[in-house]
Design an enzyme around this catalytic site. Structure first.
Site, mmCIF file in Angstrom:
data_model
loop_
_atom_site.group_PDB
_atom_site.id
_atom_site.type_symbol
_atom_site.label_atom_id
_atom_site.label_comp_id
_atom_site.label_asym_id
_atom_site.label_seq_id
_atom_site.Cartn_x
_atom_site.Cartn_y
_atom_site.Cartn_z
ATOM 1 N N ASP A 250 0.828 -1.204 0.000
ATOM 2 C CA ASP A 250 0.000 0.000 0.000
ATOM 3 C C ASP A 250 0.858 1.248 0.000
ATOM 4 O OD1 ASP A 250 -2.261 -1.472 0.063
ATOM 5 O OD2 ASP A 250 -2.706 -1.169 2.189
ATOM 6 N N LYS A 272 -3.924 2.914 -2.756
ATOM 7 C CA LYS A 272 -5.293 3.324 -2.533
ATOM 8 C C LYS A 272 -5.228 4.648 -1.799
ATOM 9 C CE LYS A 272 -6.521 -0.259 -0.342
ATOM 10 N NZ LYS A 272 -7.300 -0.891 0.693
ATOM 11 N N MET A 385 -7.760 9.117 10.068
ATOM 12 C CA MET A 385 -8.655 9.975 9.318
ATOM 13 C C MET A 385 -8.054 10.633 8.105
ATOM 14 S SD MET A 385 -8.221 12.991 12.037
ATOM 15 C CE MET A 385 -9.718 13.675 11.491
HETATM 16 N N1 SAH Z 1 -3.762 -0.135 9.108
HETATM 17 C C1 SAH Z 1 -3.230 1.189 9.423
HETATM 18 C C2 SAH Z 1 -4.257 2.268 9.279
HETATM 19 C C3 SAH Z 1 -4.757 2.491 7.890
HETATM 20 S S1 SAH Z 1 -5.879 3.829 7.797
HETATM 21 C C4 SAH Z 1 -2.659 1.159 10.841
HETATM 22 O O1 SAH Z 1 -2.879 0.192 11.576
HETATM 23 O O2 SAH Z 1 -1.994 2.116 11.210
HETATM 24 C C5 SAH Z 1 -4.828 5.132 7.321
HETATM 25 C C6 SAH Z 1 -4.708 6.165 8.424
HETATM 26 O O3 SAH Z 1 -3.802 5.721 9.404
HETATM 27 C C7 SAH Z 1 -4.137 7.480 7.963
HETATM 28 O O4 SAH Z 1 -5.108 8.308 7.363
HETATM 29 C C8 SAH Z 1 -3.636 8.066 9.255
HETATM 30 O O5 SAH Z 1 -4.674 8.610 10.015
HETATM 31 C C9 SAH Z 1 -3.149 6.836 9.981
HETATM 32 N N2 SAH Z 1 -1.694 6.654 9.817
HETATM 33 C C10 SAH Z 1 -1.062 5.609 9.282
HETATM 34 N N3 SAH Z 1 0.273 5.772 9.337
HETATM 35 C C11 SAH Z 1 0.488 6.949 9.946
HETATM 36 C C12 SAH Z 1 1.653 7.683 10.308
HETATM 37 N N4 SAH Z 1 2.873 7.218 10.049
HETATM 38 N N5 SAH Z 1 1.497 8.857 10.926
HETATM 39 C C13 SAH Z 1 0.270 9.336 11.195
HETATM 40 N N6 SAH Z 1 -0.843 8.697 10.876
HETATM 41 C C14 SAH Z 1 -0.757 7.510 10.263
#
Ligand code: SAH
Length: 477
Positions: A250, A272, A385
């Site tokens: 991803d 995505k 978000m």
């Molecule tokens: N499966 C992922 C989440 C996917 S949804 C997990 O467990 O982290 C995607 C959201 O995750 C983003 O919009 C953001 O809000 C958050 N996110 C993922 N990586 C991030 C990062 N390095 N810093 C801040 N937010 C993050």
């Protein structure tokens, strides 16, 4: 040392071995000898409390006193660890004349054998020696290999050992046996052992004996890549990256994590992006299926954890429906990583007894949330978000009674070198995000604990304070 060493694994089980010296080093040597089943005698005037316990429990024998020549009558091997160079010289001369193998700790010249740095996957042992030239280098190599050699190596060797006679009988032809082992060492048998399913692994081995020339069976590993910092990857994840044939990743997966993948793995981005779906979920499913059916080891690599807002569940349902074997390796989810790297404890005895993870990716998902529950005090709300939904979020929370003064932290690019943390209070949430132009990926942490970021921050730049906005203007903004 002139000539190179002859490597050898000694069976010391049931054989007397002498350790001269009862300090910390002697204790470590005695411990590893005991693990190999040696009959250990420790000779020294004084010994450590642990050695003393072992002596009292009958696990070792303690020859109390100064070294005496007749201590060498019994053992097959001797280790000298006294720190006394003169004594070591004397033991070395005696051992030489008696043809006894001797290791003098940290003394290459006087040692007739060396104790290697070891990676223990019993019954498999990997031993590394620098021939006494650079023990530190051997130790460094050991650390690297320790990460790479799967713990399942041990159970796998045991299983193959137990079945070896049967395998030989069934496949007397050496070339056939080799083809069988090639398969056995890379296929689902390991995966079953890793799950603790020994009986199923045995059955799979039996089946493989019948059909090892059949086309390869592919599989999928659903792997959480964590938030970006490759140091947050699990060891199991690192190994999976090393074994994959195809990697479907991803957009959120960092380049540093991808750089750890096997060099000749085919890497396919299945990006995505909210509102801009380059690859649909159905296309991702189709890709997994196509590669797995072609017999490849597919790695489905997702940001954070695959089961936290990652659609991992849907992908497994699809794989199960199509009979593709799979494994799941968790990753550090953004909530845990961003909190840690921003110095925000998600729970705290004084501030928050519970944590909620919610997603606010679009208006639709916001409407279905239980706002009354989300607005409760003394809980931490973590919102995954699109940053575009902050205004709605703020409005709903205030309307359902969350105090305007509730601290928040917006963590952008958590755990990555470019991480930014914006802090403020709920009334100023939207303004704060605008003031610093917070961009995706960003995570909102809202609750009393977010107030700790300013004092507990440790990673990257200090938190950016958003300018205070009065509750009245904020509410009408
Ligand atoms: N499966 C992922 C989440 C996917 S949804 C997990 O467990 O982290 C995607 C959201 O995750 C983003 O919009 C953001 O809000 C958050 N996110 C993922 N990586 C991030 C990062 N390095 N810093 C801040 N937010 C993050």
């Amino acid at each position: 040392m002139s000539s190179k060493l002859y490597p050898l694994f000694a069976n010391v089980s049931g054989r007397p071995v002498l350790v001269v010296g009862g300090g910390g080093v002697g204790e470590r040597k005695a411990a590893s000898l005991l693990e190999s089943g040696a009959v250990v005698t420790v000779g020294a005037p004084e010994i450590t409390p642990t050695l003393r316990q072992w002596a009292e429990a009958g696990r070792i024998r303690w020859r109390q006193g100064r070294f005496d020549d007749d201590w060498l009558d019994e053992p097959w091997l001797v280790i000298a660890a006294t720190g006394d160079a003169d004594l070591h010289a004397r033991i070395a001369a005696l051992a030489q004349s008696r043809r006894l193998w001797l290791n003098v700790v940290d003394d290459t010249e006087r040692s007739s054998f060396h104790v290697p740095a070891v990676i223990d996957r019993a019954p498999v042992t990997v031993a590394i020696s620098s021939g006494g030239h650079a023990p530190m280098l051997a130790r460094l190599l050991r650390e690297r290999l320790e990460l790479l050699i799967d713990p399942v190596t041990g159970p796998l060797a045991t299983l193959l050992g137990d079945m070896r006679a049967g395998i030989r009988r069934k496949l007397p032809d050496m070339a056939a046996r080799r083809r069988f082992y090639d398969r056995a060492l890379s296929g689902p048998i390991q995966s079953l052992l890793r799950r603790g399913q020994r009986a199923l692994a045995e059955a799979a081995t039996e089946r493989l004996l019948e059909s090892f020339d059949a086309p390869l069976q592919g599989s999928v590993i659903l792997l959480g890549a964590g938030p970006g910092d490759p140091g947050l990857l699990t060891l199991r994840g690192l190994r999976a990256l090393n074994e994959a044939d195809v990697i479907l990743y991803d957009r959120l997966v960092s380049r540093e994590v991808l750089a750890l993948a096997r060099r000749d793995a085919e890497c396919v981005e299945v990006a995505k992006q909210a509102g801009n779906h380059h690859t649909t979920q159905e296309q991702i499913h189709a890709l997994m299926l196509q590669h797995a059916r072609a017999g490849r080891r597919v790695l489905r690599l997702k940001g954070g954890d695959p089961f936290v807002f990652g659609r991992g569940g849907e992908e497994l349902e699809f794989l199960r429906a199509h009979d593709i074997p799979y494994e799941v390796v968790p990753g550090i989810t953004a909530a845990l990583a961003c909190a840690a790297y921003a110095g925000i404890p998600l729970t705290h005895r004084d501030h928050a007894q519970s944590v909620r993870l919610v997603t606010a990716h679009c208006q639709g998902s916001l409407d279905t949330l239980d706002w009354r529950a989300l607005a409760q005090e003394r809980q931490t709300l973590v919102v995954y978000m699109g940053t575009s939904e902050l205004a709605v979020l703020r409005e709903h929370l205030l309307a359902h009674g969350r105090a305007a003064s509730t601290p928040f932290a917006l963590v952008e690019n958590g755990s990555r070198p470019e991480q930014r943390v914006v802090v403020g209070t709920l009334d100023g949430l939207v303004k704060g995000a605008e003031q610093y132009a917070v961009r995706s990926p960003a995570l909102l942490i809202l609750g009393e604990v977010a107030g700790l970021a300013s004092s507990l921050a440790w990673f990257g730049r200090p938190p950016l304070a958003s300018s205070a906005v009065s509750p009245v203007t904020a509410l009408t903004a």
